[in-house]
Each structure stands twice: as C-alpha cells, then as structure tokens.
Design a protein around this motif. Structure first.
Motif, PDB file in Angstrom:
ATOM      1  N   TYR A 164       0.852  -1.190   0.000  1.00 36.19           N
ATOM      2  CA  TYR A 164       0.000   0.000   0.000  1.00 36.19           C
ATOM      3  C   TYR A 164       0.891   1.244   0.000  1.00 36.19           C
ATOM      4  O   TYR A 164       2.102   1.150   0.259  1.00 36.19           O
ATOM      5  CB  TYR A 164      -0.957   0.002   1.199  1.00 36.19           C
ATOM      6  N   PRO A 165       0.359   2.414  -0.281  1.00 37.85           N
ATOM      7  CA  PRO A 165       1.184   3.625  -0.412  1.00 37.85           C
ATOM      8  C   PRO A 165       1.976   3.936   0.857  1.00 37.85           C
ATOM      9  O   PRO A 165       1.458   3.838   1.975  1.00 37.85           O
ATOM     10  CB  PRO A 165       0.146   4.723  -0.701  1.00 37.85           C
ATOM     11  N   ASP A 166       3.248   4.278   0.678  1.00 40.24           N
ATOM     12  CA  ASP A 166       4.143   4.690   1.772  1.00 40.24           C
ATOM     13  C   ASP A 166       4.312   3.604   2.837  1.00 40.24           C
ATOM     14  O   ASP A 166       4.601   3.904   4.002  1.00 40.24           O
ATOM     15  CB  ASP A 166       3.639   5.987   2.436  1.00 40.24           C
ATOM     16  N   GLN A 167       4.153   2.354   2.446  1.00 39.41           N
ATOM     17  CA  GLN A 167       4.289   1.268   3.414  1.00 39.41           C
ATOM     18  C   GLN A 167       5.696   1.208   4.002  1.00 39.41           C
ATOM     19  O   GLN A 167       5.869   0.828   5.167  1.00 39.41           O
ATOM     20  CB  GLN A 167       3.936  -0.071   2.764  1.00 39.41           C
ATOM     21  N   ASP A 168       6.699   1.603   3.207  1.00 38.74           N
ATOM     22  CA  ASP A 168       8.072   1.516   3.679  1.00 38.74           C
ATOM     23  C   ASP A 168       8.308   2.345   4.935  1.00 38.74           C
ATOM     24  O   ASP A 168       9.207   2.034   5.724  1.00 38.74           O
ATOM     25  CB  ASP A 168       9.044   1.958   2.571  1.00 38.74           C
ATOM     26  N   GLU A 169       7.491   3.362   5.155  1.00 36.10           N
ATOM     27  CA  GLU A 169       7.640   4.194   6.349  1.00 36.10           C
ATOM     28  C   GLU A 169       7.130   3.495   7.603  1.00 36.10           C
ATOM     29  O   GLU A 169       7.379   3.965   8.719  1.00 36.10           O
ATOM     30  CB  GLU A 169       6.893   5.513   6.155  1.00 36.10           C
ATOM     31  N   GLU A 170       6.423   2.391   7.434  1.00 50.40           N
ATOM     32  CA  GLU A 170       5.841   1.667   8.565  1.00 50.40           C
ATOM     33  C   GLU A 170       6.482   0.291   8.756  1.00 50.40           C
ATOM     34  O   GLU A 170       5.975  -0.518   9.522  1.00 50.40           O
ATOM     35  CB  GLU A 170       4.331   1.518   8.370  1.00 50.40           C
TER      36      GLU A 170
END
Length: 546
Positions: A342-348
């Motif tokens: 999902y979008p911006d998953q790398d930040e989580e």
C-alpha cells in the motif's frame, strides 16, 4: 539468553537442530538452571535423535542430580510443582454483536448463536507441571490432516481469453448442478422460444443488475446458450434479496413469462429466487476425540506494529496445561507485512527486506510447541501472486518457513482435520462483499456476516473485475463444491464468528496494531486474539493475548 519461558527453550533447541516433546520442555523450564539442564540434555542426546523425549530429559536430570549437580534439578524433591508466574490471557466465551466486551473489542460475535458474556481467567499462576501421561501425551496416532483444493503446482492459466471462458464455464456448470436439483430449469434459448404466459425456471450467471424507472429490478441471467431478462417487482416479499446479489454469481429463478415472449421481446416475472446455499439441514462432521485447533491469521511480521509480546504470550500459553489439547495451528495468510502493498508502506516497516521478514517470522514460529501440526496459506501481503487462487510459497520461502515441518497450501484450501473440513481462505473478497452489500448484510464490525454471503453463494470470490484479482484456470478453484464444517478467514483484521446453517464462520483478527495507513482508512483492528476450536463439538473459545 535467559531461558525462563518454554517458548525460549524451544527456540534455543531449534537453533541447535533439536525439537522436544511438550513434557520435555516443561521439565527443562522447571529446572533450577534451565540453560544448564538444556546443555546436558543436548549433550547426552542419542546421535540419531532429532527430538528430545520427556523420558530422556527426566533421566538426564535425575542422573545429574545423583552426581551432585543441583543446577539441573527439577525442584521436585520438595514435592512442589514448577509454576510460571504470568498474567493469563483473557478467555472470551462469546462477544455480543451489539456492543463491546470488557477489553473494548468492537462488534464481532455470534448474535443469536451465543449469549452476550465475557469471561476472564482469574488465577495469577498457571501450573505447567507435568501432568499424568494419559492426559498430557497427545495421541499422535489419532492425528490426521489432509488438504484438498490446492492450486499449488496445478496452475495452467496464461491469461488468454480462452482461459477466462474455461473458468467461468466451469463455475457455471458446477454451481448450476447444485441448483438444478431444486428447480426444473430450462436453457435461455429454449425459454426464448416458449409461448407467453407459461411458467418456467432459469439457472444463470448474473451479467447485469439495474433498477427500472418504477423501482423494480431487472436482472440479466446468462447461461451457455444465451441471456434472458428477469424482472423482480419491488413489492415482492423476497425483493430485498436483490440487495445481496453480485455480478458473476450463479442463481436460479422461477416465474411467469410475459405474454409477448414468443415475439422475442419477452421477460420473466420472477416469483422465486434461489442461491446455491448451504442446506438448512446440514450436519457438520466432528472429531472422534477431544482435540483443539488454534485459528489465527494476519501475523504481519516486519511491520512496526507487529505485536511481538502478544505473540510470545500466545506461544507461552500453548505450553500450559490449559492448552494441552491444542494440537493444530491453522494460519489463514499474511505471515509477513510484505513490501509495496500500500502507499508509503516503507515508512511503517520494521524489516524492509521481504526475505528477512520471512526469516523473522520463522523465528517467531519456533516459539510455539514443536509437536503442533501447522498449516499455512498465503494472503495478499505475502510473496505470492495476488490473483486468486494463490499458489503456496515457492521453494525458497518454504525452506525458510520449514520450522516444525509446517505444511503450506494454496489460498483457498480445504483442510480436513480429524474428519472436520475447514475451508481456509485469506478473505480479500470480503472487502468486495462489504462494499457492495447493505450494512446490515455485511460490514467490517461483523465480518462473519460477509462470510455468510459467500457460503450462501457457494463461492469465495464470486465477482470478477472488482477489488479481488482472479486468475483464470482450467477450473474454478474458488467454488465450494462441498459444504465446509468450518469457514476460516482473515484479511479484514476484525474478530467475528457465528454459525450459518450449522457452518461455523470465523474471522480470526490479527497480530498487528493499528498502522497509520489503517487509521487513514478507518480500520480499527482486533489484535492479539486466538480463537480455539474444539474439533469434537465445534464449540469455540476466544483467548486474548494483547
């Protein structure tokens, strides 16, 4: 590393290439110095041994104690049972679909099927001493686990037009057989040639649904010979069933042909509407002995919000006397958080490499008892194709997740556990059902209601071209030819269960706290729960570890 819990002892044994019986682990945990006891037990293990038995550990500890080495004493000389000080998990016998339990968990339960109550375990001490052998030892000879409906290694679809024709034709033929025993249906081509005013029935796949200017419903049904329009009048007592219909599902209708039918402009005025459905008289199968299975899903290792402490409490509980009958662990997908889902998953993400995520999941799997029979299917966060049916993991990932000889199957699969058919499906189509149907028919707070709809349609993902990606194969692996005894899903991160025509539907929640993305789309997960199913009665208890 301190070895104060059975889970950590198992992890340490696994790292040295050994497994152990539950009783052996209990004995090691009860020693005055568990690490020293473990070292001695491994040192004196037979050369060809892969699993340490309770008899072996007890003999080694007795010999060392006789030699004067009290560091490996089990403490049994004083007659006291070894105990583990811990806060036990909350045990929930049922949760109301109208409100919340004491832990603040939202709607999810069995409605009329269960009383509205929540029961906790009051003791502060869980006795994990070795019980009588006749009670504690699992009856391995009685265990049985078979898998059917697995796409793994059977996929032939290439995405060509002919593949789509094949899969939809197969779906129609199999579901129409279930309906033709209840209605005297005729092909649409034959219906078109019938004189007006007569009565007939049609079995077809829904190609279109639309409302008329007068508020009635026009349903286009398609079979292998053509299409035919069917009109459901808004004042009919069954008209609300139209709200449950999805494109591409197979239904049957009975009714009266319009007077102009022979002219080629006819229509069928619907008097009755049927789904393939589960017979109301269905009687599920049960196991011949008292044995339990833990049903979980959506572990999401690799996420910053993965609940490692709750998982360890779950693993520790599996070593207690309360869990002595839990011999199976069924995991319905999303072992890891994945990458780029999902979008911006790398930040989580706590672990950014997908293979490292599976390595870490494997480490957590080592914490559960080695004598559990484990079966896992993939989900939409796992490293397999997104289109359903999903094959099981490739060989590289299977090697990583080979702990305790875990079995891996495709999504969906039917797992027969000691005679009980458990249909395991990750559950992506639940999003589709919830989005398309009225809130009282399907919603996220009561995920089992959406599961009822799939049971009624006898297909785990009936609508094509929407939120659920479908892969064309020679046959439709998503059809429920046989009625399952238990329907187990995950995906929506909500806990809910109930019975539909005696089939137990369970959505097992997750092991991931709310992420920023989930918060942005208003998903409030039910995390850290483990439904425990009695296979001999199909009664269920939900334990909370969060």
């Amino acid at each position: 590393m301190p070895l104060e819990t059975p889970a950590r002892i198992v992890s340490e044994l696994t790292s040295r290439g050994y497994n152990a019986d539950r009783e052996a682990v209990t004995l090691l945990a009860g020693a005055d110095d568990p690490r020293a006891a473990l070292d001695v037990a491994v040192e004196r293990a037979p050369d060809d041994a892969l699993k340490l038995s309770a008899d072996h550990v007890e003999r080694v500890l007795t010999e060392r104690s006789a030699d004067g080495d009290t560091s490996v004493s089990t403490g049994s000389e004083s007659g006291n049972n070894p105990q583990v000080k811990a806060r036990p998990p909350t045990e929930t016998e049922g949760m109301s679909v109208e409100g919340t339990n004491d832990e603040g968990v939202g709607d999810g339960g069995v409605g009329d099927e269960r009383d509205e109550d929540s029961e906790g375990v009051g003791e502060d001490v869980i006795d994990v001493s070795r019980p009588d052998e006749s009670v504690r030892d699992p009856n391995f000879d009685a265990r049985s686990l078979d898998v059917s409906g697995d796409i793994t290694g059977e996929s032939t679809g290439t995405g060509e037009y002919e593949d789509f024709v094949s899969v939809f034709r197969d779906r129609f033929e199999r579901l129409s057989k279930q309906l033709r025993s209840r209605v005297n249906a005729r092909p649409t081509s034959a219906v078109q040639a019938m004189p007006g005013g007569g009565e007939t029935a049609i079995v077809g796949m829904i190609s279109d649904i639309r409302s008329t200017a007068s508020g009635h419903w026009l349903i286009e049904l398609e079979d292998t010979s053509g299409t035919y329009p069917c009109l459901v009048m808004k004042d009919r007592e069954f008209a609300d069933l139209v709200d449950e219909l999805l494109f591409d599902e197979v239904i049957a209708v009975e009714g009266t042909l319009s007077d102009d039918n022979g002219d080629g402009d006819g229509i069928l005025f619907v008097d009755s509407l049927y789904f393939p459905d589960v017979p109301r008289t269905y009687k599920p199968s049960t196991a011949d002995r008292h044995v339990q299975a833990a049903l979980i899903s959506d572990v999401h290792v690799g996420s910053q919000e993965f609940m490692a402490d709750a998982w360890s409490r779950f693993a520790d509980w599996l070593y207690t006397e309360e869990a002595e009958r839990v011999e199976y662990l069924l995991v319905a997908g999303d072992m890891v958080e994945g990458v780029g889902v999902y979008p911006d998953q790398d930040e989580e993400l706590d672990i950014v490499d997908i293979y490292d995520q599976y390595e870490q999941f494997s480490e957590y799997l080592k914490e559960v008892p080695g004598d559990l029979e484990i079966i896992m299917i993939p989900g939409n966060h796992d490293a397999v194709r997104l289109a359903e049916p999903q094959p099981g993991f490739d060989e590289e990932l299977r090697d990583i997740m080979s702990v305790h000889d875990a079995r891996i199957s495709g999504n969906p699969s039917t797992v027969t556990v000691e005679g009980v058919d458990v249909l395991m499906y990750h559950g992506v189509s639940l999003d589709e059902v919830i989005a398309e149907l009225p809130d009282e028919k399907a919603n996220y707070d009561e995920p089992h209601k959406a599961m009822y709809q799939l049971l009624k349609k006898r297909h785990v993902a009936p609508q094509f071209g929407g939120k659920t990606r479908l892969a064309p194969e020679e046959k439709d692996y998503l059809v429920m030819d046989d009625v399952p005894d238990v329907f187990h899903t995950g995906h929506v991160h909500k806990l809910g269960w109930g019975k539909y025509h005696n089939v137990l539907a369970v959505n097992s929640g997750c092991w991931q706290e709310q992420t920023a993305f989930q918060k942005s789309v208003n998903i409030d997960p039910d995390a850290g729960f483990a439904p425990i199913l009695d296979l001999d009665t199909l009664d269920m208890t939900v334990r909370q570890f969060s």
